[in-house]
Write a protein that holds these residues in place. Structure first.
Motif, short mmCIF file in Angstrom:
data_model
loop_
_atom_site.label_atom_id
_atom_site.label_comp_id
_atom_site.label_asym_id
_atom_site.label_seq_id
_atom_site.Cartn_x
_atom_site.Cartn_y
_atom_site.Cartn_z
N ASN A 195 0.83 -1.20 0.00
CA ASN A 195 0.00 0.00 0.00
C ASN A 195 0.87 1.26 0.00
OD1 ASN A 195 -2.63 1.42 0.32
ND2 ASN A 195 -1.72 2.03 2.27
N GLU A 198 2.04 1.87 -3.50
CA GLU A 198 0.99 2.33 -4.39
C GLU A 198 0.62 3.80 -4.16
OE1 GLU A 198 -3.47 0.85 -5.83
OE2 GLU A 198 -2.40 -0.18 -4.22
N THR A 199 0.85 4.31 -2.95
CA THR A 199 0.33 5.64 -2.62
C THR A 199 1.39 6.69 -2.29
OG1 THR A 199 0.08 4.99 -0.28
CG2 THR A 199 -1.81 4.63 -1.74
N TYR A 222 1.68 -2.11 -8.50
CA TYR A 222 1.47 -1.11 -7.45
C TYR A 222 2.15 0.21 -7.83
CZ TYR A 222 -0.16 -5.13 -4.82
OH TYR A 222 -0.86 -6.24 -4.42
#
Length: 433
Positions: A195, A198-199, A222
Motif C-alpha cells: 500500500n 501504491e500511494t 502497485y
C-alpha cells in the motif's frame, strides 16, 4: 423512468454474461490420455475465440481500446508505442526497437546523479532467487521514476557478482561513492508495505541521499497505479510485467564465463539439427533436500510430469532437462531419461535464503541455481511449477515456445504467457512472441 433503468440494467447483464462465460471457459488440463496436439489446439481455440470476440464488442469504448488494442489502437505496435515515449522511461523490447535512443537514455541516467537507490540483501530474510529477481527489477523501476542511480548489493549467502556481471547498467557501485552520504534503510518484505508503494510520494519518503531497499515482491502493478508518478509511468500503460521483467533483467545482467561456456558446450549443441530441448522445473517444497520450505507439490504428483516428458522419448528429436529442489527427484529423472539428459549441473541443492553462511559447497549450489535457470530459458517446451524461479525463466524465454504450469498433479498452459500476453499483443497466436 424506473422501466428505463430496468431495461438498461438488463442490457448490461445480457451483454456482460456471455463475455464472462467466454473468458472463464474451462482451460483444458493435461492427463496421460491427452495428446499434446489436441491439448494445445483446444486451448488455443478457446483463447483465440475469446480474443476475437472480445475485439468485436463495443470497439468505440476507450477501455476496450486499451485492453484489447481494438479500433484506433489496432495499428502497428511500433507506431502505437512511439506515442508513449517521453523523457522519463525505460523501455520494453518493442519500445527499444522503435526508439534506438531509449536504452541509451536509461543507461545514461543510471550513471549520473548524486542520489542512490540500492537493492540490498546481505542478511536476514530476502526470499529465494526468483523472489529476489522480482525485488531487483521493482527497485530498478523506483530508481528510474525517482531519478536515482540504481545499485545492487546481493551478498547472501554468496556475492552475486561471482555469477552475474553488470550488462548495460553498472549496478556494482563502489561503496566509497555513498559511504559519506545520509542513508536510509527500508524493508518491504511484507504485503502490508505494498500500500505504501501504491500511494507514497517517494521523493518525500526517501529523504536520504543513499536509500537501501530490500523487497521480495513484484511491485510493478502497485508502482503503475501510483498517481504521484503518472507522467513518468505513461510508457508502462500497455506493458505487461512479463515484458518489463524480461527486458530489464537482460539490461542488468549477463552470466559469468563459466555459465556462458557451459551453455555453449552443452545446451546449444543439443539443439542442433532440429533437436528440441524439453524441460521441467519441479518444485516439491518441503522435502529432505529442502527441510525449511513449505510444501508445494506432493512427491507422488511428480508422476504426471514424467508422463508428460515420456511423450518426447525419441532420442533423435528431443533432449530433456529437469531442474528440481529435491535430490530424489533429480536422481529419478536421471534414471528415467538417462539417454536424453542434456546435463546435470554440479552442486548440492540449496535454497539460497535458508543458507546463512557462505562455503564452497553453498556457493557452488547457488551457481547451480543460476545455471539451471539459464538452461530453462533455452527450452522449446517448459513445464514450470508455481514458483517465481520457474516463472521468471518462462518470462526470459525467447522465440515460440510451449509453456505449461505444474500444480497439484495437473499440467495446464501457463498464465505467464497465455493469459497475460493474450491482450498484450495485437497479433496474438497462442505462443509467446
Amino acid at each position: 423512468m424506473a422501466c428505463l433503468k430496468q431495461i438498461f440494467v438488463g442490457c448490461v447483464v445480457l451483454t456482460s454474461v456471455p463475455l464472462l462465460l467466454l473468458y472463464f471457459e474451462q482451460i483444458p488440463s493435461f492427463h496421460p490420455k491427452t495428446t499434446i496436439s489436441k491439448f494445445m489446439s483446444k486451448y488455443q481455440a478457446i483463447k483465440m475465440n475469446w480474443f476475437v470476440k472480445s475485439q468485436a464488442v463495443n470497439t468505440s469504448s476507450s477501455t476496450n481500446q486499451v485492453l484489447f488494442h481494438t479500433s484506433s489502437t489496432n495499428q502497428s505496435r511500433e507506431a502505437h508505442f512511439k506515442s508513449l515515449i517521453d523523457e522519463n522511461k525505460v523501455s520494453n523490447t518493442t519500445l527499444l526497437k522503435t526508439n534506438a535512443n531509449a536504452k541509451e537514455r536509461i543507461k545514461a541516467k543510471s550513471k549520473t546523479g548524486k542520489k542512490y537507490l540500492i537493492y540490498y540483501c546481505s542478511r536476514g530474510f530476502c526470499g529465494g532467487f526468483g523472489d529476489r529477481q522480482a525485488g531487483i527489477v521493482s527497485v530498478f523501476l523506483l530508481a528510474n521514476i525517482t531519478k536515482r542511480k540504481f545499485g545492487l548489493i546481493f551478498s547472501k549467502p554468496c556475492n552475486i557478482r561471482q555469477y552475474l556481471y553488470p550488462n548495460e547498467v553498472q549496478w556494482d557501485i563502489p561503496s566509497k561513492e555513498y559511504s559519506k552520504l545520509n542513508k536510509q534503510f527500508f524493508t518491504f518484505t511484507k504485503r502490508k508495505y505494498l500500500n505504501i508503494v501504491e500511494t507514497s510520494n517517494f521523493d518525500e519518503l526517501f529523504k536520504g541521499d543513499a536509500i537501501f531497499l530490500k523487497t521480495n515482491y513484484i511491485m510493478f502493478d502497485y508502482i503503475k497505479r501510483n498517481t504521484n508518478y503518472k507522467s513518468q509511468l505513461k510508457w508502462l500503460q500497455n506493458v505487461t510485467y512479463s515484458q518489463y521483467f524480461a527486458e530489464i533483467y537482460r539490461l542488468l545482467f549477463k552470466p559469468n564465463d563459466y555459465i556462458t561456456r557451459t551453455l555453449e558446450e552443452t545446451v546449444k549443441p543439443s539443439k542442433t539439427n532440429g533437436t528440441m530441448l524439453i524441460c521441467a522445473q519441479i518444485r516439491i517444497g518441503r522435502n529432505p533436500s529442502m527441510p525449511g520450505d513449505k510444501r508445494r507439490n506432493s512427491r507422488k504428483s511428480v508422476e504426471i510430469v514424467w508422463d508428460f516428458l515420456h511423450r518426447y522419448n525419441d532420442t533423435r528429436l528431443y533432449r530433456i532437462f529437469v531442474s528440481t529442489d529435491s535430490e530424489s527427484v533429480r536422481k529419478e529423472s536421471q534414471q528415467l531419461f538417462a539417454n536424453q539428459s542434456v546435463m546435470n549441473p554440479p552442486g548440492k541443492i540449496v535454497h539460497i535464503d535458508f543458507t546463512h553462511k557462505a562455503s564452497p559447497s553453498v556457493c557452488q549450489g547457488m551457481q547451480k541455481v543460476i545455471l539451471d535457470q539459464y538452461v530453462l530459458m533455452h527450452c522449446d517446451v517448459l513445464v514450470h511449477s508455481r514458483s517465481a524461479f520457474g516463472e521468471n525463466a518462462a518470462r526470459l524465454m525467447k522465440g515460440k515456445s510451449e509453456i505449461y504450469v505444474f500444480k497439484e498433479g495437473v499440467i495446464s498452459p501457463s498464465d505467464i504467457v497465455y493469459r497475460k500476453y493474450a491482450y498484450s499483443f495485437t497479433n496474438w497466436t497462442g505462443a509467446p512472441q
